[in-house]
Design a protein around this motif. Sequence first.
Motif, mmCIF file in Angstrom:
data_model
loop_
_atom_site.group_PDB
_atom_site.id
_atom_site.type_symbol
_atom_site.label_atom_id
_atom_site.label_comp_id
_atom_site.label_asym_id
_atom_site.label_seq_id
_atom_site.Cartn_x
_atom_site.Cartn_y
_atom_site.Cartn_z
ATOM 1 N N ASP A 298 41.753 31.870 40.823
ATOM 2 C CA ASP A 298 42.400 32.702 40.405
ATOM 3 C C ASP A 298 43.780 32.636 41.033
ATOM 4 O O ASP A 298 44.919 32.929 40.592
ATOM 5 C CB ASP A 298 41.991 34.118 40.602
ATOM 6 C CG ASP A 298 41.070 34.478 39.441
ATOM 7 O OD1 ASP A 298 40.772 33.793 38.545
ATOM 8 O OD2 ASP A 298 40.222 35.547 39.732
ATOM 9 N N GLU A 299 43.998 32.265 42.280
ATOM 10 C CA GLU A 299 45.102 32.272 43.002
ATOM 11 C C GLU A 299 45.709 30.908 42.800
ATOM 12 O O GLU A 299 46.951 30.644 43.168
ATOM 13 C CB GLU A 299 44.580 32.093 44.550
ATOM 14 C CG GLU A 299 44.220 33.410 45.324
ATOM 15 C CD GLU A 299 43.845 33.578 46.867
ATOM 16 O OE1 GLU A 299 43.783 32.429 47.208
ATOM 17 O OE2 GLU A 299 43.215 34.537 47.230
ATOM 18 N N TRP A 300 45.000 29.927 41.965
ATOM 19 C CA TRP A 300 45.737 28.566 41.568
ATOM 20 C C TRP A 300 46.660 28.995 40.482
ATOM 21 O O TRP A 300 45.893 28.941 39.388
ATOM 22 C CB TRP A 300 44.694 27.538 41.323
ATOM 23 C CG TRP A 300 45.216 26.249 41.102
ATOM 24 C CD1 TRP A 300 45.663 25.318 42.060
ATOM 25 C CD2 TRP A 300 45.954 25.632 39.972
ATOM 26 N NE1 TRP A 300 46.313 24.223 41.667
ATOM 27 C CE2 TRP A 300 46.300 24.351 40.366
ATOM 28 C CE3 TRP A 300 46.014 25.955 38.842
ATOM 29 C CZ2 TRP A 300 47.168 23.427 39.387
ATOM 30 C CZ3 TRP A 300 46.764 25.292 37.844
ATOM 31 C CH2 TRP A 300 47.342 24.003 38.020
ATOM 32 N N ILE A 301 47.799 28.939 40.554
ATOM 33 C CA ILE A 301 48.577 29.311 39.444
ATOM 34 C C ILE A 301 49.791 28.137 39.393
ATOM 35 O O ILE A 301 50.580 27.692 39.989
ATOM 36 C CB ILE A 301 49.404 30.798 39.614
ATOM 37 C CG1 ILE A 301 48.587 31.640 40.020
ATOM 38 C CG2 ILE A 301 50.599 30.996 38.645
ATOM 39 C CD1 ILE A 301 49.208 33.112 40.868
ATOM 40 N N PRO A 302 49.749 27.525 38.011
ATOM 41 C CA PRO A 302 50.257 26.466 37.797
ATOM 42 C C PRO A 302 51.988 26.477 37.625
ATOM 43 O O PRO A 302 52.455 27.636 37.517
ATOM 44 C CB PRO A 302 49.902 25.789 36.532
ATOM 45 C CG PRO A 302 49.536 26.932 35.750
ATOM 46 C CD PRO A 302 48.969 27.939 36.822
ATOM 47 N N ILE A 303 52.642 25.764 38.075
ATOM 48 C CA ILE A 303 54.162 25.458 37.786
ATOM 49 C C ILE A 303 54.383 24.961 36.485
ATOM 50 O O ILE A 303 54.144 24.001 36.280
ATOM 51 C CB ILE A 303 54.989 24.969 39.038
ATOM 52 C CG1 ILE A 303 54.678 25.512 40.191
ATOM 53 C CG2 ILE A 303 56.364 24.997 38.649
ATOM 54 C CD1 ILE A 303 55.187 24.623 41.521
ATOM 55 N N GLU A 304 54.579 25.663 35.311
ATOM 56 C CA GLU A 304 54.545 25.204 34.038
ATOM 57 C C GLU A 304 55.320 24.296 33.835
ATOM 58 O O GLU A 304 54.960 23.345 33.194
ATOM 59 C CB GLU A 304 54.978 26.500 33.106
ATOM 60 C CG GLU A 304 53.979 27.528 33.088
ATOM 61 C CD GLU A 304 52.764 27.281 32.588
ATOM 62 O OE1 GLU A 304 52.511 26.194 31.612
ATOM 63 O OE2 GLU A 304 51.609 27.876 32.907
ATOM 64 N N SER A 305 56.612 24.170 34.303
ATOM 65 C CA SER A 305 57.430 22.836 34.424
ATOM 66 C C SER A 305 56.861 21.694 34.781
ATOM 67 O O SER A 305 57.093 20.394 34.688
ATOM 68 C CB SER A 305 58.700 23.053 34.872
ATOM 69 O OG SER A 305 58.857 23.270 36.237
#
Length: 189
Positions: free
Chosen positions: A31-38
């Motif tokens: 849950d803490e792994w949040i992608p940088i969309e770009s």
Amino acid sequence: MTIKEPANKLIILDRDGVINLDSDNYIKTPDEWIPIESSLRAIAKLNNADYKIGIATNQSGIARGYFDLITLTLMHKKMEMALAEVGAHINALKYCPDHPDNAGPNRKPNPGMANKLISLFEVLPEETWFVGDSQSDIECAINANCKPALVLTGKGERTLKKGNLPDNLPVFKNLMEFVDHLLADHNIN
């Protein structure tokens, strides 16, 4: 007449702060792994340009007892799924669980992980970019004879402000800006 296959092209990426948001408190759960969309889209562009993508990531949270290998695997599955949603993939991933106080040859800034990726894809290190957001990423690139590049996502801004970086180090706002420069052949050295 023999037709020689083109040589592999490899880009080595740090994970936290380059592909996903970073935290001074460590990324400890999926849950803490949040992608940088770009960054996901940047990796897709590299895939489409026939670059191999290798990740070299220090994960001392394992040695510190913040998470275990199963949790790390789940984080990486989440990353694979997020990349797949934009038509991207990673070709190889190396991680080092060592605590900084007991660092082996794979813990960045040591070049172990980068050297393994270079060997795996049979590329020349001097033709290989290593993109990171920290001093240890830049030093790892140099120690492996790769071309270092700094992104300002993650810890990149802090790393830049601290100084003590190589002269003429290419610095980019984010991974997408690096990829756009690379693919447009703006002659980043």
